[in-house]
Design a protein around this motif. Structure first.
Motif, PDB file in Angstrom:
ATOM      1  N   ILE A  25      46.958  39.831  55.550  1.00 12.12           N
ATOM      2  CA  ILE A  25      47.712  39.617  56.780  1.00 12.12           C
ATOM      3  C   ILE A  25      48.525  38.333  56.659  1.00 12.12           C
ATOM      4  N   SER A  26      47.891  37.253  56.224  1.00 12.50           N
ATOM      5  CA  SER A  26      48.636  35.995  56.048  1.00 12.50           C
ATOM      6  C   SER A  26      49.736  36.164  55.011  1.00 12.50           C
ATOM      7  N   ALA A  27      49.473  36.932  53.972  1.00 10.17           N
ATOM      8  CA  ALA A  27      50.490  37.147  52.933  1.00 10.17           C
ATOM      9  C   ALA A  27      51.696  37.888  53.491  1.00 10.17           C
ATOM     10  N   ARG A  28      51.464  38.921  54.287  1.00 12.56           N
ATOM     11  CA  ARG A  28      52.584  39.687  54.840  1.00 12.56           C
ATOM     12  C   ARG A  28      53.389  38.863  55.843  1.00 12.56           C
ATOM     13  N   VAL A  29      52.696  38.078  56.660  1.00 12.71           N
ATOM     14  CA  VAL A  29      53.414  37.229  57.609  1.00 12.71           C
ATOM     15  C   VAL A  29      54.299  36.240  56.855  1.00 12.71           C
ATOM     16  N   ALA A  30      53.718  35.504  55.904  1.00 12.03           N
ATOM     17  CA  ALA A  30      54.462  34.471  55.178  1.00 12.03           C
ATOM     18  C   ALA A  30      55.577  35.066  54.326  1.00 12.03           C
ATOM     19  N   ASP A  31      55.335  36.245  53.771  1.00 12.59           N
ATOM     20  CA  ASP A  31      56.305  36.857  52.866  1.00 12.59           C
ATOM     21  C   ASP A  31      57.623  37.175  53.545  1.00 12.59           C
ATOM     22  N   GLY A  32      57.601  37.408  54.842  1.00  9.45           N
ATOM     23  CA  GLY A  32      58.821  37.771  55.540  1.00  9.45           C
ATOM     24  C   GLY A  32      59.569  36.615  56.158  1.00  9.45           C
ATOM     25  N   TYR A  39      51.588  30.027  48.258  1.00  7.80           N
ATOM     26  CA  TYR A  39      50.472  29.477  47.492  1.00  7.80           C
ATOM     27  C   TYR A  39      49.197  30.235  47.848  1.00  7.80           C
ATOM     28  N   ALA A  40      48.645  30.958  46.887  1.00  9.56           N
ATOM     29  CA  ALA A  40      47.404  31.707  47.102  1.00  9.56           C
ATOM     30  C   ALA A  40      46.236  30.762  46.890  1.00  9.56           C
ATOM     31  N   THR A  41      45.682  30.294  48.000  1.00 10.75           N
ATOM     32  CA  THR A  41      44.657  29.268  47.969  1.00 10.75           C
ATOM     33  C   THR A  41      43.298  29.810  47.543  1.00 10.75           C
ATOM     34  N   GLY A  42      42.641  29.090  46.642  1.00 13.55           N
ATOM     35  CA  GLY A  42      41.300  29.476  46.239  1.00 13.55           C
ATOM     36  C   GLY A  42      40.303  29.331  47.365  1.00 13.55           C
ATOM     37  N   TYR A  43      40.358  28.203  48.073  1.00 14.36           N
ATOM     38  CA  TYR A  43      39.442  27.955  49.189  1.00 14.36           C
ATOM     39  C   TYR A  43      39.524  29.096  50.203  1.00 14.36           C
ATOM     40  N   GLY A  44      40.744  29.380  50.672  1.00 15.76           N
ATOM     41  CA  GLY A  44      40.922  30.397  51.697  1.00 15.76           C
ATOM     42  C   GLY A  44      40.616  31.799  51.212  1.00 15.76           C
ATOM     43  N   THR A  45      40.967  32.087  49.969  1.00 17.78           N
ATOM     44  CA  THR A  45      40.703  33.413  49.427  1.00 17.78           C
ATOM     45  C   THR A  45      39.216  33.660  49.277  1.00 17.78           C
ATOM     46  N   VAL A  46      38.488  32.668  48.762  1.00 22.79           N
ATOM     47  CA  VAL A  46      37.032  32.795  48.639  1.00 22.79           C
ATOM     48  C   VAL A  46      36.390  32.902  50.015  1.00 22.79           C
ATOM     49  N   ALA A  47      36.866  32.092  50.961  1.00 23.19           N
ATOM     50  CA  ALA A  47      36.304  32.128  52.312  1.00 23.19           C
ATOM     51  C   ALA A  47      36.519  33.480  52.976  1.00 23.19           C
ATOM     52  N   SER A  48      37.733  34.029  52.860  1.00 22.74           N
ATOM     53  CA  SER A  48      38.039  35.299  53.531  1.00 22.74           C
ATOM     54  C   SER A  48      37.399  36.478  52.817  1.00 22.74           C
ATOM     55  N   MET A  63      38.765  37.149  41.563  1.00 17.93           N
ATOM     56  CA  MET A  63      39.963  36.383  41.899  1.00 17.93           C
ATOM     57  C   MET A  63      41.232  37.014  41.348  1.00 17.93           C
ATOM     58  N   VAL A  64      41.207  37.545  40.136  1.00 15.62           N
ATOM     59  CA  VAL A  64      42.431  38.141  39.600  1.00 15.62           C
ATOM     60  C   VAL A  64      42.810  39.380  40.412  1.00 15.62           C
ATOM     61  N   ALA A  65      41.821  40.095  40.914  1.00 16.72           N
ATOM     62  CA  ALA A  65      42.120  41.255  41.750  1.00 16.72           C
ATOM     63  C   ALA A  65      42.778  40.829  43.048  1.00 16.72           C
ATOM     64  N   ARG A  66      42.272  39.768  43.669  1.00 14.19           N
ATOM     65  CA  ARG A  66      42.849  39.291  44.929  1.00 14.19           C
ATOM     66  C   ARG A  66      44.240  38.705  44.699  1.00 14.19           C
ATOM     67  N   MET A  67      44.379  37.886  43.670  1.00 20.69           N
ATOM     68  CA  MET A  67      45.674  37.257  43.392  1.00 20.69           C
ATOM     69  C   MET A  67      46.713  38.302  43.003  1.00 20.69           C
ATOM     70  N   GLY A  68      46.288  39.289  42.249  1.00 22.68           N
ATOM     71  CA  GLY A  68      47.207  40.355  41.874  1.00 22.68           C
ATOM     72  C   GLY A  68      47.677  41.155  43.080  1.00 22.68           C
ATOM     73  N   ARG A  69      46.773  41.363  44.032  1.00 26.61           N
ATOM     74  CA  ARG A  69      47.156  42.090  45.245  1.00 26.61           C
ATOM     75  C   ARG A  69      48.201  41.312  46.024  1.00 26.61           C
ATOM     76  N   PHE A  70      48.019  39.981  46.127  1.00 28.42           N
ATOM     77  CA  PHE A  70      49.031  39.156  46.784  1.00 28.42           C
ATOM     78  C   PHE A  70      50.378  39.302  46.079  1.00 28.42           C
ATOM     79  N   ALA A  71      50.368  39.104  44.757  1.00 24.25           N
ATOM     80  CA  ALA A  71      51.616  39.095  43.999  1.00 24.25           C
ATOM     81  C   ALA A  71      52.337  40.431  44.065  1.00 24.25           C
ATOM     82  N   ARG A  75      57.276  39.990  48.137  1.00 24.26           N
ATOM     83  CA  ARG A  75      58.569  39.832  47.476  1.00 24.26           C
ATOM     84  C   ARG A  75      58.785  38.393  47.038  1.00 24.26           C
ATOM     85  N   THR A  76      58.023  37.469  47.599  1.00 26.07           N
ATOM     86  CA  THR A  76      58.156  36.044  47.318  1.00 26.07           C
ATOM     87  C   THR A  76      57.290  35.675  46.127  1.00 26.07           C
ATOM     88  N   PRO A  77      57.744  34.794  45.219  1.00 25.21           N
ATOM     89  CA  PRO A  77      56.906  34.358  44.099  1.00 25.21           C
ATOM     90  C   PRO A  77      55.590  33.753  44.579  1.00 25.21           C
TER      91      PRO A  77
END
Length: 290
Positions: A25-32, A39-48, A63-71, A75-77
């Motif tokens: 959800i945060s990724a989709r909001v920020a991406d637009g 920045y895909a945060t480790g703290y927040g990703t582990v927490a969520s 982590m690679v699965a979560r980071m890959g899903r974000f990427a 559309r944003t790097p």
């Protein structure tokens, strides 16, 4: 493949502000919203994802699965936290190739001992600087695309002082890191020293309530920084909002009297998640079937 736009922005002298994302959800909001990078945060990703402290508990596979899903969904790097690389030199090579294949644009690697601890928290210990320099050399050699950026982070400031942190930043740059990240400097004066003494693109970590003063983007750029990440701003805001609305629900027994600003809106959320396309698909194929 890495997104070439982040490297191009840095090469052009642009100052990059990257908000923290921690779930889809945060990724989709920020991406637009028009940011140059996320920045895909480790703290927040582990927490969520796990609901635990960012203390080296999450694995590379998680982590690679979560980071890959974000990427792959943005559309944003995406700049992605990779902790210590999840092990020694061989593990690090596997992490770099895995994150790059997942679509991440920049990978952040730190010089903490394993298991790592979240930056801006006490008790962090670092490995030998020369050992970290080897890890950076391996990371640079392992990448396939020159647009895939290697960010070298040192956590030496808190335990070993600013002089050692700067020395490590200089060493990691010589080892081939594209961007240097001195974690948790404790004053603007220290940040100015970092900007003046390390000849490399620099990243500032802005954590609300953390050890480092949060300086305006104009000031950071003037003293030599190139990227400002805000890893916690999103999940801190979301947590506060959830506490407010859940408290209202507990006290009133319904959500009828919630102020409008406390709700994103169901219709808006449907649009964010792509329901209009789903509905159009269903309408089209219903006609075909009819």
């Amino acid at each position: 493949m890495a997104d070439a736009r982040l490297k191009a922005a840095l090469d052009a002298g642009s100052f990059v502000v990257a908000p923290g994302i921690f779930d889809m959800i945060s990724a989709r909001v920020a991406d637009g919203m028009g940011f140059t990078a996320l920045y895909a945060t480790g703290y927040g990703t582990v927490a969520s994802h796990l609901g635990v402290a960012d203390a080296g508990i999450a694995t590379y596979t998680e982590m690679v699965a979560r980071m890959g899903r974000f990427a792959q969904s943005c559309r944003t790097p995406v700049i992605a936290d990779a902790d210590t690389g999840y092990g020694g030199l061989l593990n690090l090579r596997h992490t770099v190739t895995g994150y790059e294949a997942a679509g991440v644009t920049a990978i952040q690697i730190e010089d903490q001992e394993m298991p790592k601890k979240c930056g801006h928290t006490p008790g962090r210990r670092v490995i030998a600087a020369e050992e970290m320099a080897l890890k950076i050399e391996v990371a640079v050699e392992a990448r396939r695309d020159p647009n895939f950026l290697v960010i070298a982070r040192t956590d030496a400031r808190t335990g070993l002082g600013i002089d050692e942190a700067i020395r490590r930043g200089q060493l990691y740059r010589k080892a081939g890191a594209d961007i240097i990240f001195i974690e948790s400097p404790e004053s603007e004066e220290e940040m100015r020293r970092i900007g003046g003494e390390i000849d490399a693109p620099l990243l500032a970590n802005n954590v609300e309530g953390g050890r480092t003063p949060i300086l305006p983007a104009e000031t950071l750029k003037a003293i030599g920084y190139n990227i400002a990440i805000y890893p916690a701003v999103g999940f801190l805001a979301v947590s506060a909002a959830l506490e407010r609305v859940y408290t209202h629900l507990l006290e009133h027994g319904d959500s009828n009297a919630l102020p409008p600003q406390e709700s994103y809106g169901f219709g808006r959320m449907n649009e964010l998640m792509g329901f209009p396309e789903v509905w159009e698909f269903e309408r089209r194929w219903a006609r075909e079937a009819g």
